[in-house]
Design a protein around this motif. Structure first.
Motif, PDB file in Angstrom:
ATOM      1  N   THR A  13       0.810  -1.215   0.000  1.00  0.00           N
ATOM      2  CA  THR A  13       0.000   0.000   0.000  1.00  0.00           C
ATOM      3  C   THR A  13       0.849   1.273   0.000  1.00  0.00           C
ATOM      4  OG1 THR A  13      -0.185  -0.080   2.404  1.00  0.00           O
ATOM      5  CG2 THR A  13      -1.953  -1.128   1.117  1.00  0.00           C
ATOM      6  N   GLU A  14       2.137   1.166   0.268  1.00  0.00           N
ATOM      7  CA  GLU A  14       3.028   2.324   0.261  1.00  0.00           C
ATOM      8  C   GLU A  14       3.417   2.746  -1.159  1.00  0.00           C
ATOM      9  OE1 GLU A  14       3.420  -0.102   3.891  1.00  0.00           O
ATOM     10  OE2 GLU A  14       3.752  -0.590   1.797  1.00  0.00           O
ATOM     11  N   CYS A  15       3.075   1.938  -2.154  1.00  0.00           N
ATOM     12  CA  CYS A  15       3.422   2.233  -3.549  1.00  0.00           C
ATOM     13  C   CYS A  15       2.390   3.161  -4.164  1.00  0.00           C
ATOM     14  CB  CYS A  15       3.497   0.947  -4.367  1.00  0.00           C
ATOM     15  SG  CYS A  15       3.982   1.215  -6.095  1.00  0.00           S
ATOM     16  N   LYS A  16       2.839   4.132  -4.952  1.00  0.00           N
ATOM     17  CA  LYS A  16       1.906   5.073  -5.571  1.00  0.00           C
ATOM     18  C   LYS A  16       1.022   4.407  -6.611  1.00  0.00           C
ATOM     19  CE  LYS A  16       3.727   7.738  -9.370  1.00  0.00           C
ATOM     20  NZ  LYS A  16       4.412   8.980  -9.759  1.00  0.00           N
ATOM     21  N   TYR A  17       1.385   3.206  -7.080  1.00  0.00           N
ATOM     22  CA  TYR A  17       0.590   2.503  -8.082  1.00  0.00           C
ATOM     23  C   TYR A  17      -0.381   1.484  -7.478  1.00  0.00           C
ATOM     24  CZ  TYR A  17       4.080   4.587 -11.057  1.00  0.00           C
ATOM     25  OH  TYR A  17       4.898   5.484 -11.690  1.00  0.00           O
ATOM     26  N   HIS A  18      -0.417   1.368  -6.154  1.00  0.00           N
ATOM     27  CA  HIS A  18      -1.354   0.460  -5.503  1.00  0.00           C
ATOM     28  C   HIS A  18      -2.777   0.946  -5.766  1.00  0.00           C
ATOM     29  CE1 HIS A  18      -3.611  -1.441  -2.204  1.00  0.00           C
ATOM     30  NE2 HIS A  18      -2.769  -2.432  -2.421  1.00  0.00           N
ATOM     31  N   TYR A  24      -4.540  -4.750  -5.624  1.00  0.00           N
ATOM     32  CA  TYR A  24      -4.068  -4.839  -6.999  1.00  0.00           C
ATOM     33  C   TYR A  24      -3.199  -3.641  -7.336  1.00  0.00           C
ATOM     34  CZ  TYR A  24      -7.682  -8.356  -7.507  1.00  0.00           C
ATOM     35  OH  TYR A  24      -8.458  -9.474  -7.345  1.00  0.00           O
ATOM     36  N   CYS A  25      -2.486  -3.769  -8.451  1.00  0.00           N
ATOM     37  CA  CYS A  25      -1.674  -2.690  -9.003  1.00  0.00           C
ATOM     38  C   CYS A  25      -2.512  -1.934 -10.030  1.00  0.00           C
ATOM     39  CB  CYS A  25      -0.433  -3.293  -9.669  1.00  0.00           C
ATOM     40  SG  CYS A  25       0.727  -2.071 -10.315  1.00  0.00           S
ATOM     41  N   SER A  26      -2.190  -0.660 -10.250  1.00  0.00           N
ATOM     42  CA  SER A  26      -2.908   0.117 -11.255  1.00  0.00           C
ATOM     43  C   SER A  26      -2.108   0.277 -12.546  1.00  0.00           C
ATOM     44  CB  SER A  26      -3.278   1.497 -10.690  1.00  0.00           C
ATOM     45  OG  SER A  26      -2.115   2.244 -10.408  1.00  0.00           O
ATOM     46  N   LEU A  27      -0.898  -0.273 -12.613  1.00  0.00           N
ATOM     47  CA  LEU A  27      -0.108  -0.197 -13.842  1.00  0.00           C
ATOM     48  C   LEU A  27      -0.577  -1.234 -14.852  1.00  0.00           C
ATOM     49  CD1 LEU A  27       3.494   0.158 -12.357  1.00  0.00           C
ATOM     50  CD2 LEU A  27       2.142   1.931 -13.499  1.00  0.00           C
ATOM     51  N   ASP A  28      -0.333  -0.965 -16.125  1.00  0.00           N
ATOM     52  CA  ASP A  28      -0.625  -1.945 -17.170  1.00  0.00           C
ATOM     53  C   ASP A  28       0.358  -3.106 -17.136  1.00  0.00           C
ATOM     54  OD1 ASP A  28      -2.756  -0.485 -18.164  1.00  0.00           O
ATOM     55  OD2 ASP A  28      -1.501   0.604 -19.579  1.00  0.00           O
ATOM     56  N   ARG A  29       1.593  -2.810 -16.736  1.00  0.00           N
ATOM     57  CA  ARG A  29       2.629  -3.839 -16.618  1.00  0.00           C
ATOM     58  C   ARG A  29       3.619  -3.383 -15.563  1.00  0.00           C
ATOM     59  NH1 ARG A  29       7.513  -2.434 -19.148  1.00  0.00           N
ATOM     60  NH2 ARG A  29       8.205  -4.557 -19.546  1.00  0.00           N
ATOM     61  N   ILE A  30       4.336  -4.327 -14.984  1.00  0.00           N
ATOM     62  CA  ILE A  30       5.390  -4.015 -14.029  1.00  0.00           C
ATOM     63  C   ILE A  30       6.695  -4.620 -14.529  1.00  0.00           C
ATOM     64  CG2 ILE A  30       3.839  -3.863 -12.034  1.00  0.00           C
ATOM     65  CD1 ILE A  30       4.939  -6.666 -11.205  1.00  0.00           C
ATOM     66  N   HIS A  48      10.545  -3.659  -9.785  1.00  0.00           N
ATOM     67  CA  HIS A  48      11.347  -2.501 -10.154  1.00  0.00           C
ATOM     68  C   HIS A  48      10.469  -1.314 -10.530  1.00  0.00           C
ATOM     69  CE1 HIS A  48      14.807  -0.578 -12.386  1.00  0.00           C
ATOM     70  NE2 HIS A  48      15.296  -0.847 -11.195  1.00  0.00           N
ATOM     71  N   SER A  49       9.161  -1.506 -10.627  1.00  0.00           N
ATOM     72  CA  SER A  49       8.225  -0.429 -10.952  1.00  0.00           C
ATOM     73  C   SER A  49       7.781   0.348  -9.702  1.00  0.00           C
ATOM     74  CB  SER A  49       6.979  -0.993 -11.640  1.00  0.00           C
ATOM     75  OG  SER A  49       7.346  -1.666 -12.816  1.00  0.00           O
ATOM     76  N   PHE A  50       8.180  -0.105  -8.522  1.00  0.00           N
ATOM     77  CA  PHE A  50       7.762   0.522  -7.274  1.00  0.00           C
ATOM     78  C   PHE A  50       8.187   1.987  -7.218  1.00  0.00           C
ATOM     79  CE2 PHE A  50       8.900   2.023  -3.056  1.00  0.00           C
ATOM     80  CZ  PHE A  50       7.718   1.838  -2.366  1.00  0.00           C
ATOM     81  N   GLU A  51       7.256   2.843  -6.805  1.00  0.00           N
ATOM     82  CA  GLU A  51       7.549   4.232  -6.481  1.00  0.00           C
ATOM     83  C   GLU A  51       6.757   4.553  -5.222  1.00  0.00           C
ATOM     84  OE1 GLU A  51       7.419   7.319  -9.414  1.00  0.00           O
ATOM     85  OE2 GLU A  51       7.706   5.864 -11.019  1.00  0.00           O
ATOM     86  N   PRO A  52       7.404   5.184  -4.228  1.00  0.00           N
ATOM     87  CA  PRO A  52       6.692   5.492  -2.987  1.00  0.00           C
ATOM     88  C   PRO A  52       5.611   6.544  -3.202  1.00  0.00           C
ATOM     89  CG  PRO A  52       8.867   6.485  -2.950  1.00  0.00           C
ATOM     90  CD  PRO A  52       8.784   5.651  -4.197  1.00  0.00           C
ATOM     91  N   LYS A  53       4.567   6.466  -2.377  1.00  0.00           N
ATOM     92  CA  LYS A  53       3.543   7.501  -2.391  1.00  0.00           C
ATOM     93  C   LYS A  53       4.174   8.795  -1.893  1.00  0.00           C
ATOM     94  CE  LYS A  53      -0.563   4.833  -1.381  1.00  0.00           C
ATOM     95  NZ  LYS A  53      -1.598   4.593  -0.358  1.00  0.00           N
ATOM     96  N   ARG A  54       3.657   9.902  -2.362  1.00  0.00           N
ATOM     97  CA  ARG A  54       4.164  11.200  -1.885  1.00  0.00           C
ATOM     98  C   ARG A  54       3.210  11.831  -0.945  1.00  0.00           C
ATOM     99  NH1 ARG A  54       7.293  13.493  -7.080  1.00  0.00           N
ATOM    100  NH2 ARG A  54       8.241  11.521  -7.531  1.00  0.00           N
TER     101      ARG A  54
END
Length: 54
Positions: A13-18, A24-30, A48-54
């Motif tokens: 849940t700390e990922c901006k794409y969560h 689930y993830c919101s990206l089309d691909r990781i 490797h697609s992880f980015e922290p929430k801001r």
């Protein structure tokens, strides 16, 4: 980008794409990478697609 991709499960849940309200993830691909060669365990790989929430 907040679409839910039910093909990619995620509980980070700390990922901006969560997908926020669902696991689930919101990206089309990781991109998945490894940090030891050859990768032999789950622990030797990372999203490797992880980015922290801001």
């Amino acid at each position: 980008m907040n679409q839910i991709n039910k093909s990619i499960g995620c509980n980070v849940t700390e990922c901006k794409y969560h997908a926020q309200n669902e696991p689930y993830c919101s990206l089309d691909r990781i991109d998945v990478t490894h940090h030891e060669e050859p990768a032999r365990t789950k622990e030797s790989t990372d999203c490797h697609s992880f980015e922290p929430k801001r």
